[in-house]
Design a protein around this motif. Structure first.
Motif, PDB file in Angstrom:
ATOM      1  N   GLY A  26       0.827  -1.255   0.061  1.00  0.00           N
ATOM      2  CA  GLY A  26      -0.077   0.160  -0.004  1.00  0.00           C
ATOM      3  C   GLY A  26       0.969   1.191  -0.090  1.00  0.00           C
ATOM      4  O   GLY A  26       0.658   2.377  -0.678  1.00  0.00           O
ATOM      5  N   ARG A  27       1.896   1.341   0.740  1.00  0.00           N
ATOM      6  CA  ARG A  27       2.807   2.537   0.827  1.00  0.00           C
ATOM      7  C   ARG A  27       3.555   2.793  -0.571  1.00  0.00           C
ATOM      8  O   ARG A  27       3.608   3.694  -1.033  1.00  0.00           O
ATOM      9  CB  ARG A  27       3.806   2.101   1.920  1.00  0.00           C
ATOM     10  CG  ARG A  27       3.408   2.491   3.307  1.00  0.00           C
ATOM     11  CD  ARG A  27       4.449   2.539   4.331  1.00  0.00           C
ATOM     12  NE  ARG A  27       5.453   1.225   4.530  1.00  0.00           N
ATOM     13  CZ  ARG A  27       4.953   0.287   5.296  1.00  0.00           C
ATOM     14  NH1 ARG A  27       3.860   0.559   6.058  1.00  0.00           N
ATOM     15  NH2 ARG A  27       5.697  -0.870   5.157  1.00  0.00           N
ATOM     16  N   GLU A  28       3.794   1.621  -1.266  1.00  0.00           N
ATOM     17  CA  GLU A  28       4.601   1.704  -2.364  1.00  0.00           C
ATOM     18  C   GLU A  28       3.688   2.203  -3.369  1.00  0.00           C
ATOM     19  O   GLU A  28       4.105   2.934  -4.411  1.00  0.00           O
ATOM     20  CB  GLU A  28       5.025   0.030  -2.626  1.00  0.00           C
ATOM     21  CG  GLU A  28       6.155   0.056  -3.848  1.00  0.00           C
ATOM     22  CD  GLU A  28       6.755  -1.146  -4.031  1.00  0.00           C
ATOM     23  OE1 GLU A  28       6.747  -1.592  -5.401  1.00  0.00           O
ATOM     24  OE2 GLU A  28       7.094  -1.984  -3.138  1.00  0.00           O
ATOM     25  N   ALA A  29       2.430   1.619  -3.507  1.00  0.00           N
ATOM     26  CA  ALA A  29       1.444   2.142  -4.221  1.00  0.00           C
ATOM     27  C   ALA A  29       1.392   3.555  -4.188  1.00  0.00           C
ATOM     28  O   ALA A  29       1.307   4.352  -5.167  1.00  0.00           O
ATOM     29  CB  ALA A  29       0.303   1.373  -4.185  1.00  0.00           C
ATOM     30  N   ARG A  30       1.009   4.023  -3.113  1.00  0.00           N
ATOM     31  CA  ARG A  30       0.947   5.443  -2.905  1.00  0.00           C
ATOM     32  C   ARG A  30       1.937   6.316  -3.292  1.00  0.00           C
ATOM     33  O   ARG A  30       1.964   7.337  -3.995  1.00  0.00           O
ATOM     34  CB  ARG A  30       0.541   5.614  -1.262  1.00  0.00           C
ATOM     35  CG  ARG A  30      -0.794   5.688  -0.824  1.00  0.00           C
ATOM     36  CD  ARG A  30      -1.137   6.246   0.445  1.00  0.00           C
ATOM     37  NE  ARG A  30       0.000   5.831   1.442  1.00  0.00           N
ATOM     38  CZ  ARG A  30      -0.226   4.755   2.282  1.00  0.00           C
ATOM     39  NH1 ARG A  30      -1.239   3.801   1.881  1.00  0.00           N
ATOM     40  NH2 ARG A  30       0.698   4.245   3.158  1.00  0.00           N
ATOM     41  N   GLU A  31       3.294   5.616  -3.148  1.00  0.00           N
ATOM     42  CA  GLU A  31       4.343   6.715  -3.391  1.00  0.00           C
ATOM     43  C   GLU A  31       4.464   6.454  -5.030  1.00  0.00           C
ATOM     44  O   GLU A  31       5.067   7.528  -5.469  1.00  0.00           O
ATOM     45  CB  GLU A  31       5.700   5.832  -2.815  1.00  0.00           C
ATOM     46  CG  GLU A  31       5.744   6.141  -1.247  1.00  0.00           C
ATOM     47  CD  GLU A  31       5.931   7.979  -1.001  1.00  0.00           C
ATOM     48  OE1 GLU A  31       6.484   8.656  -1.748  1.00  0.00           O
ATOM     49  OE2 GLU A  31       5.010   8.365  -0.006  1.00  0.00           O
ATOM     50  N   SER A  32       4.261   5.527  -5.369  1.00  0.00           N
ATOM     51  CA  SER A  32       4.368   5.413  -6.948  1.00  0.00           C
ATOM     52  C   SER A  32       3.432   6.238  -7.660  1.00  0.00           C
ATOM     53  O   SER A  32       3.589   7.043  -8.773  1.00  0.00           O
ATOM     54  CB  SER A  32       4.086   3.895  -7.368  1.00  0.00           C
ATOM     55  OG  SER A  32       4.066   3.740  -8.850  1.00  0.00           O
ATOM     56  N   ALA A  33       2.291   6.359  -7.142  1.00  0.00           N
ATOM     57  CA  ALA A  33       1.094   7.225  -7.676  1.00  0.00           C
ATOM     58  C   ALA A  33       1.454   8.794  -7.599  1.00  0.00           C
ATOM     59  O   ALA A  33       1.250   9.581  -8.407  1.00  0.00           O
ATOM     60  CB  ALA A  33      -0.171   7.024  -7.004  1.00  0.00           C
ATOM     61  N   ARG A  34       2.122   9.036  -6.213  1.00  0.00           N
ATOM     62  CA  ARG A  34       2.538  10.603  -6.210  1.00  0.00           C
ATOM     63  C   ARG A  34       3.712  10.861  -7.128  1.00  0.00           C
ATOM     64  O   ARG A  34       3.677  11.882  -7.820  1.00  0.00           O
ATOM     65  CB  ARG A  34       2.968  10.581  -4.747  1.00  0.00           C
ATOM     66  CG  ARG A  34       1.935  10.639  -3.625  1.00  0.00           C
ATOM     67  CD  ARG A  34       2.563  10.824  -2.409  1.00  0.00           C
ATOM     68  NE  ARG A  34       1.627  10.999  -1.400  1.00  0.00           N
ATOM     69  CZ  ARG A  34       1.708  10.457  -0.129  1.00  0.00           C
ATOM     70  NH1 ARG A  34       2.898   9.945   0.169  1.00  0.00           N
ATOM     71  NH2 ARG A  34       0.635  10.417   0.734  1.00  0.00           N
ATOM     72  N   GLU A  35       4.708   9.809  -7.646  1.00  0.00           N
ATOM     73  CA  GLU A  35       5.578  10.248  -8.152  1.00  0.00           C
ATOM     74  C   GLU A  35       5.067  10.294  -9.792  1.00  0.00           C
ATOM     75  O   GLU A  35       5.470  11.163 -10.439  1.00  0.00           O
ATOM     76  CB  GLU A  35       6.747   9.025  -8.162  1.00  0.00           C
ATOM     77  CG  GLU A  35       7.781   9.290  -9.162  1.00  0.00           C
ATOM     78  CD  GLU A  35       8.761  10.318  -8.573  1.00  0.00           C
ATOM     79  OE1 GLU A  35       9.161  11.160  -9.649  1.00  0.00           O
ATOM     80  OE2 GLU A  35       8.708  10.645  -7.542  1.00  0.00           O
ATOM     81  N   ARG A  36       4.143   9.453 -10.105  1.00  0.00           N
ATOM     82  CA  ARG A  36       3.460   9.544 -11.605  1.00  0.00           C
ATOM     83  C   ARG A  36       2.810  10.987 -11.497  1.00  0.00           C
ATOM     84  O   ARG A  36       3.048  11.602 -12.667  1.00  0.00           O
ATOM     85  CB  ARG A  36       2.626   8.422 -11.616  1.00  0.00           C
ATOM     86  CG  ARG A  36       3.409   7.247 -12.232  1.00  0.00           C
ATOM     87  CD  ARG A  36       2.443   6.181 -12.531  1.00  0.00           C
ATOM     88  NE  ARG A  36       2.383   5.192 -11.422  1.00  0.00           N
ATOM     89  CZ  ARG A  36       1.328   4.597 -10.917  1.00  0.00           C
ATOM     90  NH1 ARG A  36       0.105   4.894 -11.708  1.00  0.00           N
ATOM     91  NH2 ARG A  36       1.313   4.002  -9.741  1.00  0.00           N
ATOM     92  N   MET A  37       2.117  11.344 -10.637  1.00  0.00           N
ATOM     93  CA  MET A  37       1.516  12.595 -10.572  1.00  0.00           C
ATOM     94  C   MET A  37       2.449  13.761 -10.726  1.00  0.00           C
ATOM     95  O   MET A  37       2.355  14.890 -11.362  1.00  0.00           O
ATOM     96  CB  MET A  37       0.634  12.730  -9.392  1.00  0.00           C
ATOM     97  CG  MET A  37      -0.503  12.057  -9.378  1.00  0.00           C
ATOM     98  SD  MET A  37      -1.725  12.469 -10.759  1.00  0.00           S
ATOM     99  CE  MET A  37      -2.149  14.128 -10.592  1.00  0.00           C
ATOM    100  N   ARG A  38       3.529  13.640  -9.861  1.00  0.00           N
ATOM    101  CA  ARG A  38       4.549  14.705  -9.975  1.00  0.00           C
ATOM    102  C   ARG A  38       5.332  14.999 -11.448  1.00  0.00           C
ATOM    103  O   ARG A  38       5.472  15.893 -11.853  1.00  0.00           O
ATOM    104  CB  ARG A  38       5.668  14.603  -9.006  1.00  0.00           C
ATOM    105  CG  ARG A  38       5.390  14.790  -7.492  1.00  0.00           C
ATOM    106  CD  ARG A  38       6.803  14.431  -6.889  1.00  0.00           C
ATOM    107  NE  ARG A  38       6.187  14.450  -5.458  1.00  0.00           N
ATOM    108  CZ  ARG A  38       6.369  13.475  -4.755  1.00  0.00           C
ATOM    109  NH1 ARG A  38       7.077  12.353  -5.316  1.00  0.00           N
ATOM    110  NH2 ARG A  38       6.050  13.259  -3.507  1.00  0.00           N
TER     111      ARG A  38
END
Length: 83
Positions: A26-38
């Motif tokens: 879950g943490r990894e998915a959140r971080e990945s989504a944040r990075e894609r948005m950035r």
């Protein structure tokens, strides 16, 4: 009260491991989504509201100065002798 049944103990270990793995995923998915948005937003030219308002005020002041200079030029041209 702890159970000494090895099957239950193994099941508890597996459940704890699965919970930890799911939390990590879950943490990894959140971080990945944040990075894609950035990355997606990084290519766009956004400005802060304060910067926009500052530039807007500067443009308004420049427009007022240009209008004043235009009026002054027209006044000076009117005073020139006609050819």
């Amino acid at each position: 009260m702890q159970s000494e049944n090895p099957i239950i103990a193994d099941f508890v270990k597996i459940a704890n491991s699965a919970a930890g793995t799911m939390a990590g995923m879950g943490r990894e998915a959140r971080e990945s989504a944040r990075e894609r948005m950035r990355e997606a937003m990084g290519g766009m030219d956004f400005v802060a509201r304060e910067e926009f308002e500052t530039v807007k005020a500067m443009a308004q002041k420049a427009r007022e100065q240009a209008d004043a200079l235009e009026a002054r030029l027209a006044e000076l041209e009117a005073k020139l002798p006609k050819k």
